[in-house]
Scaffold this active site. Structure first.
Site, PDB file in Angstrom:
ATOM      1  N   GLU A  37      13.164 -15.412  -6.185  1.00  0.00           N
ATOM      2  CA  GLU A  37      13.313 -14.244  -5.319  1.00  0.00           C
ATOM      3  C   GLU A  37      14.665 -13.559  -5.515  1.00  0.00           C
ATOM      4  O   GLU A  37      14.765 -12.337  -5.518  1.00  0.00           O
ATOM      5  CB  GLU A  37      13.131 -14.634  -3.851  1.00  0.00           C
ATOM      6  CG  GLU A  37      11.723 -15.104  -3.499  1.00  0.00           C
ATOM      7  CD  GLU A  37      10.665 -14.031  -3.744  1.00  0.00           C
ATOM      8  OE1 GLU A  37      11.019 -12.848  -3.890  1.00  0.00           O
ATOM      9  OE2 GLU A  37       9.478 -14.397  -3.803  1.00  0.00           O
ATOM     10  N   CYS A 193      -0.710   0.108  -7.446  1.00  0.00           N
ATOM     11  CA  CYS A 193      -0.200   1.213  -6.621  1.00  0.00           C
ATOM     12  C   CYS A 193       1.269   1.467  -6.959  1.00  0.00           C
ATOM     13  O   CYS A 193       2.152   1.384  -6.118  1.00  0.00           O
ATOM     14  CB  CYS A 193      -0.364   0.884  -5.140  1.00  0.00           C
ATOM     15  SG  CYS A 193      -0.178   2.300  -4.038  1.00  0.00           S
ATOM     16  N   CYS A 200      -5.485   4.232  -9.470  1.00  0.00           N
ATOM     17  CA  CYS A 200      -6.425   4.199  -8.356  1.00  0.00           C
ATOM     18  C   CYS A 200      -7.817   3.733  -8.805  1.00  0.00           C
ATOM     19  O   CYS A 200      -8.596   3.231  -7.996  1.00  0.00           O
ATOM     20  CB  CYS A 200      -6.498   5.569  -7.696  1.00  0.00           C
ATOM     21  SG  CYS A 200      -4.913   6.136  -7.041  1.00  0.00           S
ATOM     22  N   CYS A 203      -8.025   0.081  -8.087  1.00  0.00           N
ATOM     23  CA  CYS A 203      -7.541  -0.349  -6.772  1.00  0.00           C
ATOM     24  C   CYS A 203      -8.682  -0.827  -5.869  1.00  0.00           C
ATOM     25  O   CYS A 203      -9.707  -0.147  -5.752  1.00  0.00           O
ATOM     26  CB  CYS A 203      -6.794   0.788  -6.092  1.00  0.00           C
ATOM     27  SG  CYS A 203      -6.123   0.332  -4.474  1.00  0.00           S
ATOM     28  N   CYS A 209      -8.333   4.428   1.255  1.00  0.00           N
ATOM     29  CA  CYS A 209      -6.922   4.795   1.127  1.00  0.00           C
ATOM     30  C   CYS A 209      -6.669   6.182   1.725  1.00  0.00           C
ATOM     31  O   CYS A 209      -7.238   7.180   1.272  1.00  0.00           O
ATOM     32  CB  CYS A 209      -6.494   4.779  -0.339  1.00  0.00           C
ATOM     33  SG  CYS A 209      -4.798   5.329  -0.614  1.00  0.00           S
TER      34      CYS A 209
END
Length: 299
Positions: A37, A193, A200, A203, A209
């Site tokens: 991270e 995205c 798209c 997606c 959306c």
DNA sequence: TACTCGTGGTA
DNA sequence: TTACCAAGAGT
């Protein structure tokens, strides 16, 4: 029977399409996840993978890193960028040894108190390492939620409390499912995205959306001004650190002055590196990475 | 709030 | 080639 929720759709997609990233493998511990991270803060995945592998091979536990001087961490950081993160990660390891027996704490409050661990990283570790239910909001998640739920093009600066609240509402009740959904939101933003050219067609939530329904409006008004690099203190710091990283003995101020023509700026950059704990002055005329050799004798 | 803090790949 | 920018944190 209700329609599948937003989180359900994205999670289902994630289980089939997630990238095979090493820190997502079963059995990867909290320390390894924390390292990933921190390395991923503003650094692309492709460059983090080899650095993460080498780092954990050398320092399998936080205590292993805590026992080393900052100079070793800075060298192992390589060219990931923002080398202060290496110093803070080591400070974080030291703090975990002192406060938590060398373990990564599992409480959000304790995570947030660690050096280099902010709102995002604390929640990411709590969710991905310990399976807790916390909204994990990075730039990808903010964009996904902004677009799909609010129908907005994700303009303007982050408003943390609002983003956290909006994301929290979407999370499943069950902690494990919530952690999976958080990873799925991030993955969707990173792979599908995306900021510039969203895919798209691939997606899982394109049919619900809000952003797509409203014609995918572009961000209005001036976005943040572009970050420049050439000629900044950051570039000079990078050059100075490059010399010190390669050095096996203290480097004279005279030699460091040669990395940049503007001496005033060069001195300012060097002073900044010292202030940030990356570099230390050995004597009147020489410098080295922090802790890169025997302790300095103070008269 | 706005700014600083590295690096290298991509369009 | 230049410009953009990638899983933020700290001040």
């Amino acid at each position: 029977m209700t329609e599948p929720t937003f989180a359900t759709l994205v999670s289902r997609w994630y289980t089939h399409h997630a990238r095979d990233l090493p820190w997502r493998h079963p059995g990867v511990g909290a320390w390894a996840i924390l390292v990933s991270e921190v390395m991923l803060q503003q650094t692309p995945v492709a460059r983090v993978i080899p650095a993460w592998t080498a780092w954990l091979s050398r320092w399998p536990t936080a205590a292993d890193l805590a026992a080393e001087p900052p100079a070793e961490a800075i060298r192992m950081w390589g060219r990931l960028g923002y080398p202060r993160r290496a110093v803070r990660l080591r400070e974080c390891a030291v703090a975990m040894v002192e406060r938590h027996g060398g373990q990564v704490p599992d409480r959000l409050e304790q995570l947030l108190a660690l050096p280099g661990v902010g709102t995002y990283t604390a929640r990411a570790v709590a969710a991905f390492a310990y399976g807790q239910r916390h909204p994990v909001v990075d730039t990808n998640v903010r964009r996904v939620i902004c677009r799909a739920v609010a129908g907005e093009p994700d303009a303007g600066p982050a408003t943390r409390p609002a983003d956290l609240a909006a994301t929290e509402e979407l999370l499943p009740t069950e902690p494990a499912a919530a952690a999976l959904a958080s990873a799925a939101f991030m993955e969707l933003g990173a792979v599908v995205c995306t900021a510039r050219s969203p895919r798209c067609g691939s997606c899982p939530v394109t049919s619900i959306c809000a952003w797509r329904a409203s014609g995918q409006p572009a961000p209005a008004g001036p976005t943040r001004r572009p970050q420049r690099y050439a000629g900044t203190d950051r570039q000079v710091r990078g050059l100075l650190l490059g010399v010190l990283r390669e050095a096996t003995a203290p480097v004279s101020r005279h030699r460091l002055d040669q990395v940049w023509t503007d001496n005033v700026q060069c001195v300012r950059a060097l002073t900044g590196l010292v202030k940030d704990g990356l570099v230390e002055q050995v004597d009147e005329t020489s410098f080295r990475l922090a802790g890169d050799g025997p302790p300095i004798l103070v008269p």
